[in-house]
Write a protein that holds these residues in place. Structure first.
Motif, PDB file in Angstrom:
ATOM      1  N   LEU A  33      70.239  11.469 -81.370  1.00 53.30           N
ATOM      2  CA  LEU A  33      69.405  10.385 -80.705  1.00 53.30           C
ATOM      3  C   LEU A  33      70.194   9.042 -80.952  1.00 53.30           C
ATOM      4  O   LEU A  33      70.559   8.636 -82.098  1.00 53.30           O
ATOM      5  N   THR A  34      70.239   8.332 -80.016  1.00 50.13           N
ATOM      6  CA  THR A  34      71.154   7.007 -80.183  1.00 50.13           C
ATOM      7  C   THR A  34      70.391   5.929 -79.503  1.00 50.13           C
ATOM      8  O   THR A  34      69.956   6.138 -78.401  1.00 50.13           O
ATOM      9  N   ALA A  35      70.541   4.731 -80.283  1.00 51.30           N
ATOM     10  CA  ALA A  35      69.903   3.526 -79.432  1.00 51.30           C
ATOM     11  C   ALA A  35      70.310   2.507 -80.237  1.00 51.30           C
ATOM     12  O   ALA A  35      71.156   2.828 -81.245  1.00 51.30           O
ATOM     13  N   ARG A  36      70.168   1.137 -79.936  1.00 52.81           N
ATOM     14  CA  ARG A  36      70.600   0.026 -80.928  1.00 52.81           C
ATOM     15  C   ARG A  36      69.585  -0.182 -81.972  1.00 52.81           C
ATOM     16  O   ARG A  36      70.328  -0.374 -83.011  1.00 52.81           O
ATOM     17  N   SER A  37      68.433   0.206 -82.101  1.00 51.61           N
ATOM     18  CA  SER A  37      67.626   0.127 -83.443  1.00 51.61           C
ATOM     19  C   SER A  37      67.507   1.312 -83.975  1.00 51.61           C
ATOM     20  O   SER A  37      66.853   2.287 -83.567  1.00 51.61           O
ATOM     21  N   GLU A  38      67.935   1.270 -85.185  1.00 48.14           N
ATOM     22  CA  GLU A  38      67.984   2.780 -86.188  1.00 48.14           C
ATOM     23  C   GLU A  38      66.540   2.946 -86.561  1.00 48.14           C
ATOM     24  O   GLU A  38      66.181   4.291 -86.739  1.00 48.14           O
ATOM     25  N   ALA A  55      66.458  20.390 -85.460  1.00 46.29           N
ATOM     26  CA  ALA A  55      67.623  19.561 -86.241  1.00 46.29           C
ATOM     27  C   ALA A  55      67.663  18.293 -85.457  1.00 46.29           C
ATOM     28  O   ALA A  55      67.849  18.271 -84.167  1.00 46.29           O
ATOM     29  N   VAL A  56      67.455  17.227 -86.078  1.00 44.00           N
ATOM     30  CA  VAL A  56      67.875  15.672 -85.272  1.00 44.00           C
ATOM     31  C   VAL A  56      68.778  14.955 -85.981  1.00 44.00           C
ATOM     32  O   VAL A  56      68.601  14.546 -87.344  1.00 44.00           O
ATOM     33  N   THR A  57      69.671  14.348 -85.311  1.00 41.43           N
ATOM     34  CA  THR A  57      70.865  13.453 -85.907  1.00 41.43           C
ATOM     35  C   THR A  57      70.519  12.027 -85.340  1.00 41.43           C
ATOM     36  O   THR A  57      70.217  12.032 -84.147  1.00 41.43           O
ATOM     37  N   VAL A  58      70.498  11.117 -86.191  1.00 36.92           N
ATOM     38  CA  VAL A  58      70.461   9.690 -85.651  1.00 36.92           C
ATOM     39  C   VAL A  58      71.733   9.036 -85.839  1.00 36.92           C
ATOM     40  O   VAL A  58      72.510   8.939 -86.738  1.00 36.92           O
ATOM     41  N   ALA A  59      72.002   8.467 -84.552  1.00 34.59           N
ATOM     42  CA  ALA A  59      73.447   7.720 -84.583  1.00 34.59           C
ATOM     43  C   ALA A  59      73.392   6.513 -83.711  1.00 34.59           C
ATOM     44  O   ALA A  59      73.475   6.407 -82.891  1.00 34.59           O
ATOM     45  N   ALA A  60      72.813   5.416 -84.295  1.00 39.83           N
ATOM     46  CA  ALA A  60      72.642   4.185 -83.863  1.00 39.83           C
ATOM     47  C   ALA A  60      73.733   3.346 -83.298  1.00 39.83           C
ATOM     48  O   ALA A  60      74.858   3.503 -83.878  1.00 39.83           O
ATOM     49  N   SER A  61      73.701   3.138 -82.147  1.00 45.30           N
ATOM     50  CA  SER A  61      74.711   2.369 -81.269  1.00 45.30           C
ATOM     51  C   SER A  61      74.307   1.508 -80.302  1.00 45.30           C
ATOM     52  O   SER A  61      73.117   1.737 -79.756  1.00 45.30           O
ATOM     53  N   ASP A  62      74.849   0.397 -80.383  1.00 42.39           N
ATOM     54  CA  ASP A  62      74.658  -0.734 -79.302  1.00 42.39           C
ATOM     55  C   ASP A  62      75.613  -0.289 -77.924  1.00 42.39           C
ATOM     56  O   ASP A  62      76.500  -0.720 -78.004  1.00 42.39           O
ATOM     57  N   LEU A  63      75.085   0.274 -76.882  1.00 42.24           N
ATOM     58  CA  LEU A  63      75.921   0.796 -75.904  1.00 42.24           C
ATOM     59  C   LEU A  63      76.223  -0.372 -74.887  1.00 42.24           C
ATOM     60  O   LEU A  63      76.835  -0.170 -73.834  1.00 42.24           O
ATOM     61  N   SER A  64      75.751  -1.582 -75.288  1.00 44.08           N
ATOM     62  CA  SER A  64      76.051  -2.701 -74.386  1.00 44.08           C
ATOM     63  C   SER A  64      77.115  -3.456 -74.713  1.00 44.08           C
ATOM     64  O   SER A  64      77.504  -4.286 -74.173  1.00 44.08           O
ATOM     65  N   PRO A  66      81.300  -3.368 -75.418  1.00 42.98           N
ATOM     66  CA  PRO A  66      82.265  -2.540 -74.966  1.00 42.98           C
ATOM     67  C   PRO A  66      83.169  -1.642 -76.100  1.00 42.98           C
ATOM     68  O   PRO A  66      82.904  -2.355 -77.314  1.00 42.98           O
ATOM     69  N   GLY A  67      83.607  -0.647 -75.788  1.00 45.94           N
ATOM     70  CA  GLY A  67      84.061   0.101 -76.876  1.00 45.94           C
ATOM     71  C   GLY A  67      82.883   1.064 -77.501  1.00 45.94           C
ATOM     72  O   GLY A  67      83.496   1.740 -78.406  1.00 45.94           O
ATOM     73  N   SER A  68      81.784   0.882 -77.226  1.00 43.47           N
ATOM     74  CA  SER A  68      80.763   1.620 -78.134  1.00 43.47           C
ATOM     75  C   SER A  68      80.864   3.117 -77.845  1.00 43.47           C
ATOM     76  O   SER A  68      80.426   3.707 -78.790  1.00 43.47           O
ATOM     77  N   VAL A  69      80.931   3.421 -76.736  1.00 43.59           N
ATOM     78  CA  VAL A  69      81.009   4.688 -76.630  1.00 43.59           C
ATOM     79  C   VAL A  69      82.179   5.761 -77.262  1.00 43.59           C
ATOM     80  O   VAL A  69      81.952   6.818 -77.642  1.00 43.59           O
ATOM     81  N   ALA A  70      83.510   4.937 -77.322  1.00 49.32           N
ATOM     82  CA  ALA A  70      84.098   5.826 -77.826  1.00 49.32           C
ATOM     83  C   ALA A  70      84.078   5.817 -79.245  1.00 49.32           C
ATOM     84  O   ALA A  70      84.336   6.800 -79.871  1.00 49.32           O
ATOM     85  N   GLY A  71      83.571   4.833 -80.094  1.00 49.49           N
ATOM     86  CA  GLY A  71      83.190   4.619 -81.096  1.00 49.49           C
ATOM     87  C   GLY A  71      81.992   5.818 -81.372  1.00 49.49           C
ATOM     88  O   GLY A  71      82.285   6.355 -82.720  1.00 49.49           O
ATOM     89  N   LEU A  72      81.065   5.883 -80.707  1.00 49.21           N
ATOM     90  CA  LEU A  72      80.080   6.952 -80.893  1.00 49.21           C
ATOM     91  C   LEU A  72      80.410   8.425 -80.831  1.00 49.21           C
ATOM     92  O   LEU A  72      80.117   9.240 -81.387  1.00 49.21           O
ATOM     93  N   ALA A  73      81.473   8.617 -79.773  1.00 43.93           N
ATOM     94  CA  ALA A  73      81.867   9.890 -79.725  1.00 43.93           C
ATOM     95  C   ALA A  73      82.749  10.296 -80.918  1.00 43.93           C
ATOM     96  O   ALA A  73      82.836  11.370 -81.338  1.00 43.93           O
TER      97      ALA A  73
END
Length: 263
Positions: A33-38, A55-64, A66-73
């Motif tokens: 699960l990813t979104a801006r708010s953890e 099983a659920v993994t939380v990976a908060a990320s602000d995809l708005s 730039p560069g956030s997708v590379a960081g999340l991956a």
């Protein structure tokens, strides 16, 4: 965890994202699960772990950003997590005359709705293609099918999603299935964020987020290219294709007083 089906869901903290997470968990998917708010992600994750034993993994990320997708991956790679399904649901809209849009907010919307979605599809689509299997759902909107005055940039971003998804459905077949889900109005937090107050006619077409999620996941697993959620929304999309585009845009503008075609 990798031995089981694993779905990465963006925009999973509210609304349709929550419904999609619940639906996929009921079908036996483990989740990222990813979104801006953890905080809401953690609450949802704990509820799904307890109720559905996934099983659920939380990976908060602000995809708005730039560069956030590379960081999340990179973060997910570091945990050995390779999704077999990508649900690109994150997005927001702005409901006001285009020339009045705040420049920073407009840029953030386009980054989230178009750029980050494209980056996610490229990164995980390539990996799924190499693996020989996978599913991708891109969440667009019935706003993708015609011009939407006062939601003009939002609608244009969803037209991009629709066109990209249709192209990828062909490019990545038969190994990877790509489906574009096009909802209409739902009673979620989208309207409050966008500044959109629907009229009564639009509210009557609203579907519960859970039903839209089920329609979308069913279509994804069947390998459909595009699915419009709901009979009324299908009728509106069909009608918009039978009249000149500028006529459809003017009707939408006048009828809604604020843009009734939206996710």
């Amino acid at each position: 965890m990798n031995a089981r089906k694993l779905a990465l869901i963006t925009g999973a903290s509210s609304g349709l994202g929550v419904a999609l997470a619940e639906d996929l968990a009921r079908r036996g998917y483990d989740l990222i699960l990813t979104a801006r708010s953890e905080a809401p992600l953690q609450d949802l994750a704990e509820r799904l772990r307890q109720s559905l034993k996934v099983a659920v993994t939380v990976a908060a990320s602000d995809l708005s950003v730039p560069g956030s997708v590379a960081g999340l991956a990179a973060r997910l790679d570091g945990q050995g997590l390779q999704p077999s399904a990508l649900i690109a649901n994150a997005g927001f809209g702005i409901n006001q005359p285009f020339v009045d849009h705040d420049p920073a907010r407009l840029t953030a919307m386009l980054q989230l709705n178009i750029v980050s979605l494209s980056e996610m599809a490229r990164v995980y689509g390539a990996r799924m293609a190499r693996a020989g299997s996978g599913h991708i759902m891109l969440v667009a909107s019935i706003a993708a099918f015609q011009a939407t005055p006062l939601l003009g940039a939002y609608g244009a971003s969803k037209a991009f999603v629709l066109s990209l998804g249709e192209a990828l459905h062909v490019e990545l077949a038969p190994k990877v299935g790509v489906t574009v889900l096009c909802p209409g109005f739902m009673e979620t937090g989208f309207g409050a964020v966008a500044g959109f107050n629907p009229n009564e006619m639009t509210r009557r077409t609203a579907l519960p987020a859970a039903k839209v999620a089920r329609i979308g996941v069913d279509a994804m697993l069947r390998g459909e290219a595009v699915v419009v959620a709901g009979g009324a929304n299908k009728a509106m999309v069909a009608a918009s294709r039978l009249i000149p585009r500028m006529t459809a845009a003017r009707i939408a503008y006048k009828a809604s007083g604020g843009g009734s075609f939206k996710r």
